[in-house]
Design a protein around this motif. Structure first.
Motif, PDB file in Angstrom:
ATOM      1  N   ARG A   1       0.821  -1.206   0.000  1.00  0.00           N
ATOM      2  CA  ARG A   1       0.000   0.000   0.000  1.00  0.00           C
ATOM      3  C   ARG A   1       0.863   1.268   0.000  1.00  0.00           C
ATOM      4  O   ARG A   1       0.578   2.227  -0.707  1.00  0.00           O
ATOM      5  CB  ARG A   1      -0.952  -0.014   1.208  1.00  0.00           C
ATOM      6  CG  ARG A   1      -1.823   1.248   1.325  1.00  0.00           C
ATOM      7  CD  ARG A   1      -1.268   2.194   2.378  1.00  0.00           C
ATOM      8  NE  ARG A   1      -1.924   3.493   2.381  1.00  0.00           N
ATOM      9  CZ  ARG A   1      -1.541   4.518   1.629  1.00  0.00           C
ATOM     10  NH1 ARG A   1      -0.557   4.392   0.773  1.00  0.00           N
ATOM     11  NH2 ARG A   1      -2.170   5.679   1.708  1.00  0.00           N
ATOM     12  N   PHE A   2       1.907   1.257   0.825  1.00  0.00           N
ATOM     13  CA  PHE A   2       2.706   2.478   0.934  1.00  0.00           C
ATOM     14  C   PHE A   2       3.641   2.678  -0.258  1.00  0.00           C
ATOM     15  O   PHE A   2       4.097   3.783  -0.504  1.00  0.00           O
ATOM     16  CB  PHE A   2       3.489   2.485   2.250  1.00  0.00           C
ATOM     17  CG  PHE A   2       2.632   2.905   3.420  1.00  0.00           C
ATOM     18  CD1 PHE A   2       2.158   4.216   3.498  1.00  0.00           C
ATOM     19  CD2 PHE A   2       2.269   2.001   4.404  1.00  0.00           C
ATOM     20  CE1 PHE A   2       1.346   4.612   4.559  1.00  0.00           C
ATOM     21  CE2 PHE A   2       1.451   2.388   5.469  1.00  0.00           C
ATOM     22  CZ  PHE A   2       0.992   3.691   5.527  1.00  0.00           C
TER      23      PHE A   2
ATOM     24  N   GLY B   1       0.455   2.649  -3.578  1.00  0.00           N
ATOM     25  CA  GLY B   1      -0.802   3.383  -3.437  1.00  0.00           C
ATOM     26  C   GLY B   1      -1.964   2.508  -3.004  1.00  0.00           C
ATOM     27  O   GLY B   1      -1.873   1.274  -2.973  1.00  0.00           O
ATOM     28  N   LEU B   2      -3.074   3.164  -2.687  1.00  0.00           N
ATOM     29  CA  LEU B   2      -4.249   2.463  -2.154  1.00  0.00           C
ATOM     30  C   LEU B   2      -4.828   1.467  -3.148  1.00  0.00           C
ATOM     31  O   LEU B   2      -5.310   0.401  -2.777  1.00  0.00           O
ATOM     32  CB  LEU B   2      -5.328   3.484  -1.787  1.00  0.00           C
ATOM     33  CG  LEU B   2      -5.126   4.256  -0.491  1.00  0.00           C
ATOM     34  CD1 LEU B   2      -6.081   5.428  -0.421  1.00  0.00           C
ATOM     35  CD2 LEU B   2      -5.342   3.327   0.696  1.00  0.00           C
TER      36      LEU B   2
END
Lengths: 394, 318
Positions: free
Chosen positions: A32-33, A36-37
């Protein structure tokens, strides 16, 4: 019956499973980091909020409500009888809110700007109110926990190597801090209760602005009140739930003399919550949506069945005196409130013309489960090393 | 806490209360005074031919990647219903026209620039602003990416960059703020070859809409979408078909942030309710504590434990 660090080993097969779950969550967190989401979640422009807001934040805040309800009971109403549960409840709240803050950081797109609400204010925004209250309350919880840390190390400060010279000053500092905190703690305790009532209710206000995108079964102007009442209602069951699990895990005798009394208070609160919930349904005449027998109706029924079953169980003396039945009843309340938050934030949110219904991805679920696993591990580590749990001398 | 006397209790309590009232005057919902001459656009869906030049012009004006202008003549994109996304602040969709099947209806979608925008009310850091001229704009230096504006928006307009981790953007039509500063028309309005988009003062544009419906009642349904929807919007639509059949949500006329703000300001009315609660709880705590210290045996069910606890604890237990 003073609180003491529990004497038990940290690693057990159960703990090993928790570690695996936590690592699995960390992998998806890394993805995620980095990417991205979208790389982990099923969120899109129709459904901007999903599992992480609904469960990690929405339900997380509610399930950590044991902290302020027990503080109110133990310190403000001054029932010393319940002091044994104040510390475990405080620890749960502290870890719970840390988990919530972390979840917010994971979910917001520009996580490096998480401090912005501190200096950029929008008094119209329910989210701003929730954010600020949670930040302050988290600080208050850490302050409330400090005496436990002081108590653990006072007179036992033993720094390694050349730091040894500081042993005495640190010890002195802890003693001063402890006595200063002792004198002023009531400020923080009251502040904690006020802050909790504020943000527990504002969490309900959050979805009001979604207007017609929110299913009428849940959309109501009294949502803040329902959120507050359900949070208060789930506070004690959560304490009972944890206390019984901890007793089992650490092979201790369950504190039934406290837990039964605590359980005795659940039914009235739960009753008030349920009365408001059903009352609102009939005043708004939204009960017609229940007759549709669709997913929404089914989920609403689910909430009602869980809450009502728990309500009747808590009315019975037999349930209150039996660890197993008490555990089941508490679990039902927790499940009912958890489902309520999932419904409010996820199920009830029906964007117009959305071609696909949101369901959390494997990655989202992994992160949520992983975070809960880390929380349980932290809880275990702290009660094994700090004076949190009071044990009866057998 | 036990060894605290009454005076110092009051002193510290008072300090706590005054600390929590600090800043009470700062948190207030700033009402924006809207300009009488604020801008608006009328979208006449009966005039629009679906050339999609507005899509191209918008992308170009906002430096978004775009295919060559010629490719926009391809109308196969109309096969699926499209929404604005990170690549487009505006899109045109095609709908069947039962009255005249040869002339399908085209509906342009973009931010409506609400009179009372839910996104502005919702934004946690005030990154969205309603300008006096009527436009609603986003400030990337403030935004934390929480996407609450997307939850709040009844038109589901703001979009988010789900594919990047650093500096993801919330994107939506900004009413061509930069172009208008230079005295230019919004890019889409400027390029529209058929004058399906009419830019002007909101009040004038509304008049034109009313006239058109009056002049051709056989063409238009008697509804100006955006005149009253959730308190009115800067962009308004007229059409030959009911708007819910054009995938435009049926919305009431009360402003979207109304109830939420009323609750919010009720709970926080100049910080009176929280401070009152604080004071009440403090008083309550103090009275009960004193009562208990004076005569523990009067307090019904817990007297035994109280005495026992007092014996074996040395002062502090929290």
């Amino acid at each position: 019956m003073n609180p003491e660090p529990v004497k038990h080993k940290f690693l057990t097969p159960g703990v090993f499973i928790l570690i695996v779950l936590a690592l699995n969550g960390l992998v998806f967190l890394a993805i995620r980091f980095i990417w991205g989401l979208g790389a982990v979640t099923n969120l899109d422009n129709y459904t901007p909020w999903g599992l992480w807001i609904g469960v990690d934040v929405g339900a997380g805040v509610a399930l950590a409500a044991g902290g302020f309800t027990s503080a109110a009971l133990g310190h403000i109403i001054h029932r010393e009888h319940y002091h044994a549960i104040v510390r475990p409840a405080l620890l749960t709240a502290m870890l719970g809110y840390t988990f919530v803050a972390f979840a917010v950081m994971v979910d917001i797109g520009r996580f490096y700007y998480i401090w912005h609400p501190l200096i950029m204010w929008n008094g119209n925004s329910a989210l701003f109110e929730v954010g600020i209250c949670v930040m302050i309350y988290l600080t208050v919880l850490y302050i409330e926990f400090l005496p436990i840390v002081c108590e653990r190390f006072m007179g036992r400060v033993n720094l390694p190597g050349f730091l040894k010279a500081f042993n005495k000053p640190v010890d002195k500092l802890l003693t001063v801090l402890n006595s200063a905190l002792g004198k002023t703690m009531f400020i923080f305790i009251i502040a904690g209760v006020v802050l909790s009532t504020l943000h527990q209710s504002s969490l309900g206000t959050l979805m009001v602005i979604a207007g017609q995108k929110m299913h009428p079964l849940w959309q109501t102007p009294v949502l803040p009140l329902l959120f507050l009442l359900s949070a208060i209602a789930v506070g004690f069951p959560m304490i009972i739930f944890e206390s019984l699990i901890a007793a089992r895990s650490f092979k201790m005798k369950p504190e039934m003399h406290i837990l039964s009394k605590l359980g005795g208070m659940v039914a009235p609160i739960l009753g008030v919550y349920f009365a408001f919930k059903i009352g609102d349904l009939f005043i708004s005449e939204d009960f017609k949506y229940l007759m549709k027998f669709d997913t929404n109706a089914f989920m609403y029924f689910g909430e009602c069945v869980l809450t009502l079953t728990a309500f009747f169980m808590f009315l019975s003396r037999r349930v209150l005196n039996s660890p197993l039945l008490l555990f089941i009843a508490s679990t039902l309340v927790i499940a009912g409130v958890l489902l309520n938050r999932i419904n409010n934030f996820i199920v009830a949110y029906n964007p117009f013309f959305d071609p696909n219904t949101y369901f959390p991805s494997f990655g989202e679920i992994s992160v949520t489960v992983g975070c809960i696993a880390m929380l349980v591990l932290a809880y275990r580590f702290i009660v094994l090393n700090f004076p949190v749990i009071s044990q009866e001398k057998s | 806490m036990k060894n605290l006397d009454r005076r110092s209790f009051l002193k510290v309590a008072a300090a706590g209360v005054s600390a929590s009232t600090l800043g009470a005057s700062q948190v207030k919902g700033a009402e924006i005074k809207l300009d009488e001459n604020r801008i608006g656009v009328l979208v006449d869906t009966a005039v629009c031919v679906g050339c999609r030049l507005c899509e191209w012009a918008c992308r170009t004006a906002h430096h978004l990647p775009t295919d060559a202008l010629e490719t926009y003549a391809d109308d196969s994109v109309f096969k699926e219903f499209r929404r604005p996304d990170k690549t487009a602040l505006t899109v045109v969709n095609e709908f069947e026209n039962e009255k005249n099947p040869l002339l399908p209806i085209h509906v342009k979608t973009q931010c409506m620039h609400c009179e009372k925008p839910a996104c502005v009310s919702a934004c946690i850091v005030g990154a969205l602003t309603k300008n006096q001229d009527g436009s609603v704009v986003w400030d990337g230096d403030k935004c934390i990416g929480c996407r609450y504006c997307m939850v709040a928006c009844q038109f589901q307009i703001p979009t988010y960059d789900y594919d990047v981790s650093i500096d993801p953007q919330i994107r939506k039509c900004d009413f061509c703020e930069d172009r208008r500063k230079e005295g230019l028309l919004p890019a889409c309005v400027n390029i529209c070859p058929n004058e399906a988009l009419i830019f002007g003062k909101r009040c004038d544009v509304l008049k034109i809409a009313k006239e058109r419906i009056k002049r051709k009642p056989e063409v238009y349904v008697n509804h100006i979408y955006g005149e009253n929807e959730i308190g009115g919007t800067s962009w308004m639509y007229i059409a030959s078909k009911d708007f819910d059949k054009l995938k435009m949500a049926t919305l009431g006329s009360s402003p979207a942030p109304g109830i939420s703000e009323a609750i919010q300001h009720g709970i926080f009315a100049y910080f009176v309710p929280p401070v009152t609660l604080y004071t009440l709880l403090g008083t309550f705590m103090w009275v009960l504590k004193r009562r208990k210290e004076k005569s523990p045996e009067e307090i019904g069910d817990t007297k035994k434990e109280v005495i026992e606890e007092k014996k074996d604890e040395k002062g502090e237990e929290l």
